[in-house]
Enzyme design. Structure first.
Site, PDB file in Angstrom:
ATOM      1  N   ARG A   7      66.172   3.045  33.284  1.00 10.96           N
ATOM      2  CA  ARG A   7      66.602   2.938  34.676  1.00 10.96           C
ATOM      3  C   ARG A   7      65.848   1.938  35.536  1.00 10.96           C
ATOM      4  O   ARG A   7      66.300   1.607  36.622  1.00 10.96           O
ATOM      5  CB  ARG A   7      66.531   4.328  35.327  1.00 10.96           C
ATOM      6  CG  ARG A   7      67.635   5.242  34.840  1.00 10.96           C
ATOM      7  CD  ARG A   7      67.370   6.674  35.243  1.00 10.96           C
ATOM      8  NE  ARG A   7      66.175   7.157  34.566  1.00 10.96           N
ATOM      9  CZ  ARG A   7      65.716   8.398  34.641  1.00 10.96           C
ATOM     10  NH1 ARG A   7      66.338   9.279  35.397  1.00 10.96           N
ATOM     11  NH2 ARG A   7      64.626   8.761  33.985  1.00 10.96           N
TER      12      ARG A   7
ATOM     13  N   ARG B 275      75.180   2.568  33.336  1.00  7.18           N
ATOM     14  CA  ARG B 275      75.163   4.026  33.533  1.00  7.18           C
ATOM     15  C   ARG B 275      76.028   4.466  34.711  1.00  7.18           C
ATOM     16  O   ARG B 275      76.455   5.618  34.769  1.00  7.18           O
ATOM     17  CB  ARG B 275      73.720   4.510  33.703  1.00  7.18           C
ATOM     18  CG  ARG B 275      72.986   4.714  32.390  1.00  7.18           C
ATOM     19  CD  ARG B 275      73.370   6.012  31.672  1.00  7.18           C
ATOM     20  NE  ARG B 275      72.724   7.168  32.289  1.00  7.18           N
ATOM     21  CZ  ARG B 275      73.350   8.075  33.011  1.00  7.18           C
ATOM     22  NH1 ARG B 275      74.631   7.976  33.231  1.00  7.18           N
ATOM     23  NH2 ARG B 275      72.680   9.096  33.509  1.00  7.18           N
TER      24      ARG B 275
ATOM     25  N   ASP C  25      68.430   9.443  22.536  1.00 11.12           N
ATOM     26  CA  ASP C  25      67.471  10.389  23.106  1.00 11.12           C
ATOM     27  C   ASP C  25      67.048  11.305  21.971  1.00 11.12           C
ATOM     28  O   ASP C  25      67.690  11.322  20.912  1.00 11.12           O
ATOM     29  CB  ASP C  25      68.100  11.193  24.249  1.00 11.12           C
ATOM     30  CG  ASP C  25      67.038  11.923  25.056  1.00 11.12           C
ATOM     31  OD1 ASP C  25      66.397  11.295  25.903  1.00 11.12           O
ATOM     32  OD2 ASP C  25      66.823  13.125  24.804  1.00 11.12           O
TER      33      ASP C  25
ATOM     34  N   TYR D  98      62.297  22.478  23.572  1.00  9.97           N
ATOM     35  CA  TYR D  98      63.533  22.334  24.361  1.00  9.97           C
ATOM     36  C   TYR D  98      64.547  23.411  23.992  1.00  9.97           C
ATOM     37  O   TYR D  98      65.228  23.975  24.846  1.00  9.97           O
ATOM     38  CB  TYR D  98      64.154  20.956  24.160  1.00  9.97           C
ATOM     39  CG  TYR D  98      63.584  19.933  25.107  1.00  9.97           C
ATOM     40  CD1 TYR D  98      64.013  19.873  26.430  1.00  9.97           C
ATOM     41  CD2 TYR D  98      62.610  19.046  24.698  1.00  9.97           C
ATOM     42  CE1 TYR D  98      63.474  18.962  27.309  1.00  9.97           C
ATOM     43  CE2 TYR D  98      62.064  18.125  25.558  1.00  9.97           C
ATOM     44  CZ  TYR D  98      62.501  18.084  26.872  1.00  9.97           C
ATOM     45  OH  TYR D  98      61.964  17.188  27.742  1.00  9.97           O
TER      46      TYR D  98
HETATM   47  O1  CP3 Z   1      62.309   4.314  24.378  1.00 10.76           O
HETATM   48  C1  CP3 Z   1      63.508   3.968  24.516  1.00 10.76           C
HETATM   49  O2  CP3 Z   1      63.858   3.024  25.244  1.00 10.76           O
HETATM   50  C2  CP3 Z   1      64.555   4.678  23.692  1.00 10.76           C
HETATM   51  C3  CP3 Z   1      65.292   5.687  24.362  1.00 10.76           C
HETATM   52  C4  CP3 Z   1      64.689   7.042  24.650  1.00 10.76           C
HETATM   53  C5  CP3 Z   1      65.151   7.858  25.704  1.00 10.76           C
HETATM   54  N1  CP3 Z   1      64.537   9.056  25.613  1.00 10.76           N
HETATM   55  C6  CP3 Z   1      66.150   7.442  26.688  1.00 10.76           C
HETATM   56  C7  CP3 Z   1      66.347   8.258  27.894  1.00 10.76           C
HETATM   57  C8  CP3 Z   1      63.728   7.769  23.950  1.00 10.76           C
HETATM   58  C9  CP3 Z   1      62.869   7.349  22.775  1.00 10.76           C
HETATM   59  C10 CP3 Z   1      63.653   9.047  24.565  1.00 10.76           C
HETATM   60  C11 CP3 Z   1      62.771  10.115  24.070  1.00 10.76           C
HETATM   61  C12 CP3 Z   1      62.689  11.377  24.806  1.00 10.76           C
HETATM   62  N2  CP3 Z   1      63.664  12.024  25.506  1.00 10.76           N
HETATM   63  C13 CP3 Z   1      61.561  12.201  24.798  1.00 10.76           C
HETATM   64  C14 CP3 Z   1      60.296  11.937  24.050  1.00 10.76           C
HETATM   65  C15 CP3 Z   1      59.528  10.826  24.623  1.00 10.76           C
HETATM   66  C16 CP3 Z   1      58.846  11.113  25.880  1.00 10.76           C
HETATM   67  O3  CP3 Z   1      59.115  10.397  26.856  1.00 10.76           O
HETATM   68  O4  CP3 Z   1      58.006  12.000  25.888  1.00 10.76           O
HETATM   69  C17 CP3 Z   1      61.850  13.338  25.578  1.00 10.76           C
HETATM   70  C18 CP3 Z   1      60.904  14.460  25.887  1.00 10.76           C
HETATM   71  C19 CP3 Z   1      63.189  13.217  25.990  1.00 10.76           C
HETATM   72  C20 CP3 Z   1      63.979  14.199  26.773  1.00 10.76           C
HETATM   73  C21 CP3 Z   1      64.512  13.613  28.003  1.00 10.76           C
HETATM   74  N3  CP3 Z   1      65.559  12.707  28.049  1.00 10.76           N
HETATM   75  C22 CP3 Z   1      64.094  13.868  29.335  1.00 10.76           C
HETATM   76  C23 CP3 Z   1      62.976  14.805  29.721  1.00 10.76           C
HETATM   77  C24 CP3 Z   1      64.913  13.091  30.167  1.00 10.76           C
HETATM   78  C25 CP3 Z   1      64.910  13.058  31.674  1.00 10.76           C
HETATM   79  C26 CP3 Z   1      63.793  12.144  32.040  1.00 10.76           C
HETATM   80  C27 CP3 Z   1      63.938  11.590  33.405  1.00 10.76           C
HETATM   81  O5  CP3 Z   1      63.038  10.791  33.737  1.00 10.76           O
HETATM   82  O6  CP3 Z   1      64.900  11.902  34.125  1.00 10.76           O
HETATM   83  C28 CP3 Z   1      65.798  12.354  29.362  1.00 10.76           C
HETATM   84  C29 CP3 Z   1      66.794  11.377  29.818  1.00 10.76           C
HETATM   85  C30 CP3 Z   1      66.647   9.976  29.303  1.00 10.76           C
HETATM   86  N4  CP3 Z   1      66.348   9.620  28.014  1.00 10.76           N
HETATM   87  C31 CP3 Z   1      66.863   8.773  30.056  1.00 10.76           C
HETATM   88  C32 CP3 Z   1      66.693   7.701  29.166  1.00 10.76           C
HETATM   89  C33 CP3 Z   1      66.840   6.238  29.471  1.00 10.76           C
HETATM   90  C34 CP3 Z   1      67.282   8.710  31.501  1.00 10.76           C
HETATM   91  C35 CP3 Z   1      68.728   9.038  31.530  1.00 10.76           C
HETATM   92  C36 CP3 Z   1      69.508   8.374  32.633  1.00 10.76           C
HETATM   93  O7  CP3 Z   1      69.885   7.208  32.485  1.00 10.76           O
HETATM   94  O8  CP3 Z   1      69.777   9.064  33.630  1.00 10.76           O
END
Ligand code: CP3
Length: 347
Positions: A30, A39, A75, A151
């Site tokens: 984002r 998005r 994700d 989760y």
């Molecule tokens: O690294 C990358 O660019 C690859 C994509 C990636 C995403 N999530 C995209 C994402 C990866 C590797 C993840 C891993 C992920 N997802 C983890 C483990 C890594 C870490 O950060 O600890 C976890 C715990 C998640 C679960 C998750 N997904 C959460 C808690 C959230 C909300 C986070 C927030 O800041 O709102 C997501 C959503 C998510 N995953 C987004 C992205 C780009 C945002 C979604 C959006 O566009 O609204």
């Protein structure tokens, strides 16, 4: 394996490089206007499951900044949907699992499907992205068993981990069955990502460290991470074992396996190396908050990471955790340019 030429892959193997390779966790996301534009038209799950969209998002930060590696856009949670959990990304709230695991029977009802049935879109996106990337390596990834179990049992994010920890201590036999199912599903998924064209794999164990004591990590997590990482030795590509909050027992994390240890920002790299061995490749470990600071402050912190790494072979520059969505893109560009221009060794 023949010796790789890509700088990122060389560092994963502990081989010397002309400069420090750099990529950032959540580099596609984002903070980029191009990502927000896509998005605005497609939901998160649509972006993940549509191969052309996921491949396009994967390429966005490579085209904009020239990172040394790409990470497939997805994700960690969608494989849980394939096991039978109803996953939704709720705007402003993050991911929610509507039918969370509450009983031992819920564990036994979970499916263990092959990855091509439930994550076929991501496997296809890897093929598309790898073809477009050419010589830039593509990283595949999956969540580690504890982080996914947390989760699945909490039903979403948590600050206390009370539900997952109480399930673990009250139902040790069901815990074992749950973790073994996750090892099977994630192992199969990661091996198929490598087959589809991922040149490296990263395991994300984001929550174990925050939740668990060293003794509980050794008892309830380590055997499963060991089994999963051992299964991945068949992948024929380097594997990054990443976790956060685990530096109090980083030796136990490293003992799980993985070619590279991904570390958060709690300890400087030289102190981590002193504990797990200087020949162990490491990825990290700038605090992502640094990217919100003015350049002078950011530069000081980047210099500190590079000084601690001391030009050692097997250092991959990264953040200690995912990039904040508030990060100014100019800071990302300056960071990449700065690390790229920095001579790797003073002596
Ligand atoms: O690294 C990358 O660019 C690859 C994509 C990636 C995403 N999530 C995209 C994402 C990866 C590797 C993840 C891993 C992920 N997802 C983890 C483990 C890594 C870490 O950060 O600890 C976890 C715990 C998640 C679960 C998750 N997904 C959460 C808690 C959230 C909300 C986070 C927030 O800041 O709102 C997501 C959503 C998510 N995953 C987004 C992205 C780009 C945002 C979604 C959006 O566009 O609204």
């Amino acid at each position: 394996m023949t010796e790789p030429t890509a700088r990122f892959l060389r560092a994963c193997c502990g081989l010397p490089t002309d400069r420090t390779p750099i990529w950032l966790m959540r580099q596609a996301g984002r903070y980029m206007a191009e990502y927000r534009a896509l998005r605005a038209q497609h939901s998160m799950l649509e972006c993940i499951h549509t191969p052309e969209l996921a491949a396009e998002i994967t390429l966005q930060p490579i085209k904009a900044f020239g990172f040394d590696a790409a990470i497939i856009f997805s994700d960690i949670l969608p494989p849980l949907a394939g096991m039978g959990l109803n996953l939704e990304f709720v705007k402003g709230e993050g991911p929610v699992l509507h039918n969370r695991i509450e009983t031992t029977r819920d564990v036994d009802m979970l499916a263990v499907p092959p990855a091509e049935e439930t994550m076929g879109g991501t496997l296809k996106a890897i093929e598309l992205a790898a073809a477009e990337l050419g010589t830039t390596p593509l990283i595949g990834f999956a969540g580690a068993p504890f982080t996914l179990a947390s989760y699945a049992i909490e039903g979403g994010g948590t600050k206390t981990y009370q539900r997952v920890k109480s399930f673990m201590v009250r139902e040790p036999a069901a815990w074992k069955r749950l973790m073994n199912k996750l090892v099977t599903v994630q192992g199969d998924y990661l091996l198929k990502q490598a087959k589809a064209g991922a040149a490296a794999l990263q395991l994300f164990d984001s929550w174990a460290g925050h939740a668990l004591s060293k003794q509980d990590y050794v008892r309830y997590v380590q055997p499963y991470n060991k089994a999963l990482l051992a299964a991945l030795s068949k992948a024929g590509v380097p594997v990054i074992n990443f976790s956060t909050g685990t530096t109090p027992y980083i030796e136990e994390v490293a003992a799980c396996g993985g070619d590279v240890i991904g570390v958060d920002w709690h300890l400087p790299l030289d102190e981590v190396w002193a504990r797990i061995g200087y020949d162990q490749p490491i990825q990290g470990n700038l605090d992502p908050i640094a990217l919100l600071a003015p350049w002078r402050e950011l530069q000081t912190r980047v210099d500190d990471v590079l000084m601690r790494a001391n030009g050692r072979s097997g250092h991959i520059f990264n953040l200690g955790h995912g990039i904040y969505k508030e990060t100014p893109v100019e800071n990302v560009q300056r960071l990449v340019d700065y690390v790229r221009e920095k001579p790797i060794r003073d002596a």
